[in-house]
Design a protein around this motif. Sequence first.
Motif, mmCIF file in Angstrom:
data_model
loop_
_atom_site.group_PDB
_atom_site.id
_atom_site.type_symbol
_atom_site.label_atom_id
_atom_site.label_comp_id
_atom_site.label_asym_id
_atom_site.label_seq_id
_atom_site.Cartn_x
_atom_site.Cartn_y
_atom_site.Cartn_z
ATOM 1 N N LEU A 35 15.650 26.253 44.692
ATOM 2 C CA LEU A 35 17.056 25.881 44.826
ATOM 3 C C LEU A 35 17.226 25.273 46.208
ATOM 4 C CD1 LEU A 35 19.899 26.004 43.496
ATOM 5 C CD2 LEU A 35 20.246 28.150 44.733
ATOM 6 N N LEU A 36 17.742 24.047 46.266
ATOM 7 C CA LEU A 36 17.765 23.289 47.513
ATOM 8 C C LEU A 36 19.153 22.712 47.787
ATOM 9 C CD1 LEU A 36 14.469 21.271 46.855
ATOM 10 C CD2 LEU A 36 14.686 23.401 48.165
ATOM 11 N N ASP A 37 19.450 22.552 49.077
ATOM 12 C CA ASP A 37 20.643 21.841 49.522
ATOM 13 C C ASP A 37 20.325 21.220 50.875
ATOM 14 O OD1 ASP A 37 20.805 23.967 51.356
ATOM 15 O OD2 ASP A 37 22.307 25.021 50.171
ATOM 16 N N ASP A 81 16.383 22.190 52.555
ATOM 17 C CA ASP A 81 16.071 21.009 51.756
ATOM 18 C C ASP A 81 14.644 20.947 51.248
ATOM 19 O OD1 ASP A 81 14.652 20.397 54.049
ATOM 20 O OD2 ASP A 81 15.830 18.625 54.573
ATOM 21 N N ALA A 82 13.840 22.015 51.480
ATOM 22 C CA ALA A 82 12.447 21.993 51.023
ATOM 23 C C ALA A 82 11.957 23.411 50.773
ATOM 24 C CB ALA A 82 11.561 21.303 52.053
ATOM 25 N N ASP A 83 10.992 23.527 49.897
ATOM 26 C CA ASP A 83 10.352 24.805 49.594
ATOM 27 C C ASP A 83 8.922 24.517 49.165
ATOM 28 O OD1 ASP A 83 9.953 27.483 49.197
ATOM 29 O OD2 ASP A 83 11.457 27.717 47.623
ATOM 30 N N THR A 84 8.059 25.503 49.245
ATOM 31 C CA THR A 84 6.676 25.351 48.793
ATOM 32 C C THR A 84 6.331 26.451 47.812
ATOM 33 O OG1 THR A 84 5.808 26.623 50.671
ATOM 34 C CG2 THR A 84 5.928 24.228 50.924
ATOM 35 N N VAL A 138 8.223 20.963 47.357
ATOM 36 C CA VAL A 138 9.406 20.554 46.605
ATOM 37 C C VAL A 138 10.535 20.286 47.602
ATOM 38 C CG1 VAL A 138 10.935 21.079 44.682
ATOM 39 C CG2 VAL A 138 8.643 22.120 44.776
ATOM 40 N N LYS A 139 11.096 19.082 47.548
ATOM 41 C CA LYS A 139 12.173 18.710 48.456
ATOM 42 C C LYS A 139 13.386 18.221 47.674
ATOM 43 C CE LYS A 139 9.135 17.339 52.285
ATOM 44 N NZ LYS A 139 8.800 16.253 53.240
ATOM 45 N N GLY A 148 17.460 16.713 40.688
ATOM 46 C CA GLY A 148 17.615 16.465 42.115
ATOM 47 C C GLY A 148 16.457 16.891 42.980
ATOM 48 N N ILE A 149 15.238 16.911 42.441
ATOM 49 C CA ILE A 149 14.089 17.349 43.236
ATOM 50 C C ILE A 149 13.007 16.271 43.231
ATOM 51 C CG2 ILE A 149 14.494 19.805 42.887
ATOM 52 C CD1 ILE A 149 12.281 19.789 40.742
ATOM 53 N N VAL A 150 12.214 16.264 44.303
ATOM 54 C CA VAL A 150 11.044 15.406 44.411
ATOM 55 C C VAL A 150 9.879 16.301 44.822
ATOM 56 C CG1 VAL A 150 11.664 14.751 46.777
ATOM 57 C CG2 VAL A 150 10.047 13.359 45.476
ATOM 58 N N VAL A 151 8.761 16.193 44.108
ATOM 59 C CA VAL A 151 7.660 17.135 44.278
ATOM 60 C C VAL A 151 6.383 16.380 44.629
ATOM 61 C CG1 VAL A 151 6.466 19.119 43.272
ATOM 62 C CG2 VAL A 151 8.734 18.454 42.396
#
Length: 532
Positions: free
Chosen positions: A410-412, A416-419, A429-430, A467-470
């Motif tokens: 879950l991003l905002d 704005d990023a997670d792994t 994941v951004k 809404g994600i780019v991986v």
Amino acid sequence: MLVVLAGAVTAGAQSLPSLQRQGSAGHLMVNGKPFLVLGGELGNSSASSADYMRPIWKKLRAMHCNTVLAPVYWELIEPVQGKFDFTTVDSLLAGARRHSIKIVFLWFGSWKNSMSCYVPAWVKKDYKTYPRAYDERGLAQEILTPFSADNLRADVDAFRALMKHIREHDEKYQTVIMIQVENEIGILPSARDYHPQATKAFHQPVPTALMQYLQQHKKSLAPALAEAWRKNGSRTSGTWEEVFGKGLATDEMFIAWHFALFANQVALEGKKVYPLPMFVNAALNRPNVKPGGYPSGGPLPHIIDIWKAATPAIDLLSPDFYNPDFIHWNDLYTRPDNALFIPEIRFEPSVSAKVFYALGHYQAIGFSPFSIESTDTPENEPIGKSYQVLTQLMPLLCQHQGKPTLDGVLLDKRSDADTLTFGNYTFIVKHDYTLGWSPGAKEENWPQAGGLIIQTAPNEFIVAGTGIVVSFVSAQPSKGRTGILSIEEGGYREGHWNPGRTMNGDQSHQGRHLRFPVGEYGIQKLSLYQYK
């Protein structure tokens, strides 16, 4: 391995809906198969009128809901003591079956948002037989006290009649899959009830069952409860104030125990008639608000162990979301003894991202925005687009619940990023706006983005969301670099993958990433490989 949780039962050859455990996650079984609640909760009054409900069923279907959470009003089913009218219940059952939708009934019995506003007139007016809670000034509130045997008996009688009716009219259909017992139990405007029976109980020893629970679960207690007990010497007996100290926090612990006992008895008696899974929901408290300033004593995280000790007949304790810290509260409700179910959350665009995170990361058994029928354009609602994706993925999600092969993000703009790591691969994941390609990237606030990832084989994955780019790197660089072998967009039909476009060109930025732009919802099948 599936382990049956407390309260899960079967009836004859046909299994009733039940809660089970698969790995580290809870598992809801319906008609003998795993099921995820892609739900919508009705506004408080919508279910009271068949005419009002008539167009709502089509709205639910347009948003790909498979379940509706609908109130049952005590005052409508028992307008005269001992005489029951299940017209509203039967109308809901008929509408749900007609549109192939399951039901979670919400028992608006003794309490709804802490108040006793849905109890019958014969209860309201006979306040000597059915007494109210008192505040610290001794003023009666429009809240039934949980310390009255008559109050409990009246609620239990009505609830047993409801469960009997559901069993007689729905057991072969299993339209009704869960029951919520009461609604957002809590006391206001004081931290505890000051009815004379309550005050008498407050000065009695803490019940043995609670003291035994504290000792058995000492290492895993919620921090606030553990600290209050420790500060007062970790006593194994004594009055509430001797064990936990004087103050509003102890007042709330005390009323929580008695609310929980009441709810447990209602659930227990109902299950004797028809043993469906049952849960209690909580109105979340806000930071820096003291007990009595919010509905106090419900199954809130800081006192959840008191509820767990008192409610063996209740399967789940669940949060209702009307504050922004989604991750914080879900962390507190996701426990080995409590699968996550979100029966109520503010109906707003962000829920379309949050549902991917809830089902992917927390492996929740369901999700349900409140007053979902309030939309005038159900076919355009973002949550419907998410539900359309998740409906296709349900068999796969259920297969991977409780396993390390399923996770979510879950991003905002602030986060704005997670792994995430799956076997040999780390997924970076951004938020889609981090690319800077959209005009929206320049806005002060970004819409929430969410997604989930399922590892279906060592080098193969299903990615879904919005809404994600991986992008991808090797979790073990010594084995080589990571590349994209192929990306297919597509969908599932009856459990089988139906490929659409191959996305190895511009859509993957020439093999650099997998992407769902903000405002788009979908599923992509991904194959990775390693090279040197």
